[in-house]
Design an enzyme around this catalytic site. Structure first.
Site, mmCIF file in Angstrom:
data_model
loop_
_atom_site.group_PDB
_atom_site.id
_atom_site.type_symbol
_atom_site.label_atom_id
_atom_site.label_comp_id
_atom_site.label_asym_id
_atom_site.label_seq_id
_atom_site.Cartn_x
_atom_site.Cartn_y
_atom_site.Cartn_z
ATOM 1 N N CYS A 77 3.332 11.461 -58.056
ATOM 2 C CA CYS A 77 4.179 10.276 -57.441
ATOM 3 C C CYS A 77 3.332 9.290 -58.210
ATOM 4 O O CYS A 77 4.206 8.344 -58.926
ATOM 5 C CB CYS A 77 4.295 10.163 -56.094
ATOM 6 S SG CYS A 77 5.301 8.880 -55.471
ATOM 7 N N CYS A 127 4.448 10.174 -47.078
ATOM 8 C CA CYS A 127 5.441 9.631 -46.812
ATOM 9 C C CYS A 127 6.557 10.690 -46.403
ATOM 10 O O CYS A 127 7.405 10.315 -45.626
ATOM 11 C CB CYS A 127 5.721 8.754 -47.923
ATOM 12 S SG CYS A 127 6.209 9.608 -49.465
#
Length: 406
Positions: free
Chosen positions: A129, A239
């Site tokens: 990410c 997340c």
């Protein structure tokens, strides 16, 4: 989307608390930083990124806030984070931009993570990410939309920009000058492990104001500024897990249950499971089996849908192959080198010999063509395909890649 306050007035925020020594040193470094003192700060809504913006402002930088919209709904980097980030920008009186990257995040992270779990691999989405979504998109958006060439974040890591190497063993492999990535001063908060996959181009455009602060320093500095996030609790989960309530809930949303066997290494059946996606190498708790001594997962077989378990003493590995290697602080070595390897974010670095593997024609066609073999000085527990192996020499991050096989 952006929110533009009327003016910047940092003095009104400063509390009566004295600056910490680390805070003063950070201000001095930022004030004498080379080049134009303008940065887009990646704001997650937490105390670290909030202080990052405040320190830059205090050092005289022009600062704009930027928050990536990764997912809708609950989660520290989603709705709650967006609200807190907007609040910090209002408090600091700086512009706040919200950049919609939900489609990129879905394609680059969510779909890739699910594919990995389906194949019996435990992925590490954070480093991917950082490379494919966060840093690359922040740099791209800031340059294209705001003509800002630098980004800053609240990561606990340090960068030395194209400086010469001090370690003689590494120096012989250096080649051309490179931006070097180093651990953060606070070893308990160091985040360099998740940044190993950043490119030289991206590293040259990043500022890490907190790299030489401890977490305690950060809290004290945030209180000095009176930041609204000064006492905000830290996020403890991915997340994806926060967004769905747990990692299991996230996986269940995408992968259906599929019954299979839990067996010993000799094939003895000792239990059943609902899907290999809920297991990871080294796991002991939650196996759902009863045995006369503790068992750990040592292998996942997607083809047969089996989970292989064994006692801890039978779980050690002395070597593994690493693929998709990104060489950060040195040029790719052409001979074996001694390194310290970290195979988990919180893992203790282990001594090993790194042996480069000659790239095949298929390797060369890939974005990350480099591979290597790691031979550990001591047997290692829970070497997990899909996780990152990151190579260090003291505080210097040499490079890293993904564990492919034993």
């Amino acid at each position: 989307m952006n929110i533009s306050p009327k003016s910047t007035n940092l003095e009104n925020l400063l509390d009566s608390l004295p600056a910490t020594k680390a805070g003063l040193e950070s201000k001095s470094r930022l004030a004498t930083f080379g080049g134009e003192h303008v940065a887009a700060v990646g704001l997650s809504g937490g105390v670290d990124s909030s202080l990052c913006a405040a320190l830059l402002l205090e050092a005289g930088w022009r600062v704009e806030g930027m928050t990536l919209w990764l997912m809708s709904g609950k989660g520290s980097c989603c709705s709650e984070g967006l609200i807190d980030a907007a609040g910090i920008c209002k408090q600091l009186k700086i512009i706040h931009h919200i950049v919609d990257t939900r489609s990129t995040f879905q394609e680059e992270i969510v779909e890739q993570v699910i594919d990995s779990y389906r194949e019996g691999i435990t992925p590490i989405p954070c480093s991917r990410c950082n490379r494919s979504v966060k840093f690359s998109k922040m740099v791209e958006w800031a340059q294209d939309n705001r003509n800002i060439c630098r980004i800053a974040t609240g990561h606990y890591a340090r960068i030395k920009y194209s400086e010469s190497y001090k370690n003689t063993e590494i120096k012989k492999h250096k080649g051309s000058a490179r931006n070097q990535l180093l651990r953060g001063i606070d070893k308990n908060k160091d985040q360099s492990y998740f940044l190993y996959d950043l490119t030289q181009n991206i590293l040259g455009k990043i500022v890490f104001p907190l790299g030489e602060l401890t977490k305690e320093d950060t809290r004290k500095e945030a209180e000095r500024f009176g930041l609204r996030t000064a006492k905000k609790a830290e996020s403890q989960d991915l997340c994806l897990a926060e967004h769905h309530g747990s990692m299991k809930a996230f996986i269940d949303e995408y992968l259906p249950a599929k019954k299979g066997e839990i067996v010993l290494q000799d094939g003895t059946l000792i239990g059943e499971h609902e899907g290999i996606q809920h297991f990871t190498i080294g796991q002991r708790k939650g196996l759902g089996v009863s045995w006369h001594h503790p068992l750990h997962v040592i292998k996942l077989e997607p083809g047969s849908n089996r989970v292989i378990v064994a006692p801890r003493e039978e779980s050690g590995r002395t070597s593994c192959t690493i693929g998709e290697v990104n060489w950060v602080s040195i040029e790719p070595p052409n001979q074996p080198i001694e390194v310290e390897v970290q195979v988990r974010y919180r893992g203790t670095p282990q001594e090993a010999k790194l042996i480069p593997i000659e790239p095949t024609k298929t390797d060369i066609e890939r974005e990350r063509p480099h591979r290597c073999r790691l031979i550990f000085n001591k047997s290692q527990f829970s070497i997990t395909p899909g996780q990152a192996a990151v190579f260090y020499k003291d505080d210097l991050l040499l490079g890293g890649g993904l564990i492919q096989r034993y």
